[in-house]
Write a protein that holds these residues in place. Structure first.
Motif, short mmCIF file in Angstrom:
data_model
loop_
_atom_site.label_atom_id
_atom_site.label_comp_id
_atom_site.label_asym_id
_atom_site.label_seq_id
_atom_site.Cartn_x
_atom_site.Cartn_y
_atom_site.Cartn_z
N VAL A 1 39.53 50.69 41.07
CA VAL A 1 41.58 50.73 40.63
C VAL A 1 41.85 50.67 41.73
N TYR A 2 41.72 50.40 43.62
CA TYR A 2 42.24 49.88 44.27
C TYR A 2 42.36 48.58 44.20
N LEU A 3 42.06 48.30 43.22
CA LEU A 3 42.17 46.51 43.43
C LEU A 3 43.82 45.80 42.56
N THR A 4 44.64 45.36 43.08
CA THR A 4 45.23 44.73 42.24
C THR A 4 44.42 43.82 41.13
N ASP A 5 45.38 43.55 39.85
CA ASP A 5 44.78 42.37 38.96
C ASP A 5 44.75 40.97 39.31
N LEU A 6 45.30 41.10 39.82
CA LEU A 6 44.33 39.75 40.59
C LEU A 6 43.55 39.72 41.61
N GLN A 7 43.54 40.58 42.68
CA GLN A 7 42.25 40.72 43.05
C GLN A 7 40.95 41.28 42.24
N ARG A 8 40.46 41.93 41.41
CA ARG A 8 40.12 42.03 39.58
C ARG A 8 39.86 40.19 39.26
N ARG A 9 40.30 39.59 39.34
CA ARG A 9 39.73 38.30 38.47
C ARG A 9 39.36 37.90 39.09
N LEU A 10 39.80 37.90 40.96
CA LEU A 10 38.59 37.09 41.66
C LEU A 10 37.53 37.66 41.75
N VAL A 11 37.38 38.71 42.24
CA VAL A 11 36.10 39.32 41.94
C VAL A 11 34.96 38.74 41.14
N VAL A 12 35.73 38.86 39.03
CA VAL A 12 34.60 38.97 38.22
C VAL A 12 34.46 36.67 38.30
N GLU A 13 36.05 36.00 38.76
CA GLU A 13 35.49 34.53 38.66
C GLU A 13 34.24 34.38 39.69
N THR A 14 34.62 34.55 40.98
CA THR A 14 33.64 34.63 42.20
C THR A 14 31.65 35.63 41.65
N ALA A 15 31.48 36.13 41.13
CA ALA A 15 30.38 36.61 40.73
C ALA A 15 30.02 35.32 39.92
N VAL A 16 30.54 35.35 39.01
CA VAL A 16 30.06 34.54 36.90
C VAL A 16 30.19 32.94 38.13
N SER A 17 30.86 32.44 38.53
CA SER A 17 30.08 31.29 39.15
C SER A 17 29.32 30.98 40.10
N HIS A 18 29.16 32.12 40.93
CA HIS A 18 28.16 32.36 41.83
C HIS A 18 26.75 32.43 41.37
N VAL A 19 26.70 33.48 40.35
CA VAL A 19 25.83 33.85 40.43
C VAL A 19 25.03 32.96 38.98
N ALA A 20 26.31 31.90 38.46
CA ALA A 20 25.62 30.74 37.11
C ALA A 20 24.43 31.04 36.26
N GLY A 21 24.42 32.11 36.30
CA GLY A 21 23.93 32.72 34.38
C GLY A 21 22.20 33.15 35.27
N GLN A 22 22.15 33.79 36.34
CA GLN A 22 20.93 34.28 36.57
C GLN A 22 20.48 35.59 36.30
#
Length: 327
Positions: A70-91
């Protein structure tokens, strides 16, 4: 702005992602590392994800309370999800919080998180204004109708000031509107009612029930819960994975001992002086200080306006880590 779908649409659109339901095991609510300038520290986030997956966790929940969503901007939220999804790569599955005050705002977050690749979204009841159970149910039906991935309800009365009624949860589960519940109410009796009610309901199948409490994981699993979303698992993922395995093996004596060790470690959340900071500043500051001390993240900064821990308070966090054999 996302358009409002008809709530009836959700009833004819059962959705299950690439991971089977119920989700089980340890699904930490991932801290969001920040730079001293309070931007998302992507390299530290990747190290944290590696730390968690390497610890054997069974899923990841980004943009939850422990993530400071709730402290993050919408752009920061999007970056967190994109980073997690791409880095974890389905594990492991990546669940993303879509937490906001009203249905239209949550729908925007759902669209962003699912476009970024989240496997499921986690949604609280509306907040700021008081809501009737019928309005809460409508909120979830509207969200489920628009979401291409499963929706989990997030029971967080300490923050949204509404306790999700058991009958509403079970009705939505029977309709296929929600695929699970993350219960952070601390109400073990209510947790058990959802577990037993889902098990007994002829129209509820594959429903995930997760506890959000670090302190009662063994009790929640003994009551029939599917897993846990403990913030402390950021600091000690191996401990919670060990606890989960002991519970599933029925080794309740050793599970109790591991739970008690983790309860002692959880004492770090109280290092902050309550005369100058709130509980969130103390708890989130302690988790981040612990991750910094363990070399996982580069900076222990928390989001504004949370108050940072003092050097003496950080030293107390180090004492908790040392006592648990983590430093």
């Amino acid at each position: 702005m996302t358009a409002h779908p008809s709530p009836a649409t959700a009833l004819t659109r059962p959705r299950f992602g690439p991971f089977s339901f119920p989700l089980t095991g340890v699904i930490p609510p991932v801290c969001t590392p920040l730079t001293p300038e309070r931007e998302v520290d992507v390299p530290s986030l990747r190290r944290l994800l590696d730390h968690l997956v390497g610890g054997g966790v069974h899923g990841l929940f980004v943009l939850g309370t422990t993530s400071e969503a709730v402290y993050l901007t919408d752009l920061q939220r999007r970056l967190v999800v994109e980073t997690a999804v791409s880095h974890v790569a389905g594990q492991v599955p990546v669940l993303a919080g879509a937490i906001d005050m009203t249905t239209p705002r949550v729908l925007d977050h759902v669209a962003s998180a699912t476009a970024a690749g989240a496997d499921a979204v986690v949604v609280t009841a509306p907040f700021y204004t008081s809501t009737h159970p019928a309005e809460i149910a409508r909120h979830y039906r509207l969200i489920a109708a628009a979401s291409p991935v499963p929706v989990l309800a997030y029971d967080l009365p300490s923050s949204v000031h509404t306790k999700l009624p058991t009958d509403v949860v079970l009705d939505l589960a029977a309709e296929g509107v929600i695929a699970g519940l993350k219960d952070s109410s601390g109400d073990l009796g209510g947790f058990r009612q959802v577990v037993t009610g889902a098990r007994a309901h002829p129209d509820v199948t594959g429903f995930t029930v997760l506890t959000g409490s670090e302190l009662i994981v063994d009790a929640a699993l003994a009551a029939g819960g599917d897993g846990a979303v403990p913030g402390l698992a950021n600091v000690d993922p191996h401990g919670y994975v060990r606890l989960d395995a002991l519970c599933r093996a029925g080794d309740w004596e050793r599970a109790r001992a591991e739970q008690e060790r983790l309860c002692t470690l959880f004492g770090m959340v109280s290092v902050g002086d309550p005369a100058r900071m709130g509980g969130s500043s103390s708890a989130l500051g302690a988790f981040k200080a612990a991750l910094h001390l363990r070399g996982v993240i580069a900076c222990p900064a928390t989001a504004e306006p949370l108050v940072p821990l003092s050097p003496d308070e950080v030293e107390r966090v180090a004492e908790f880590l040392a006592g648990a054999g983590l430093l």
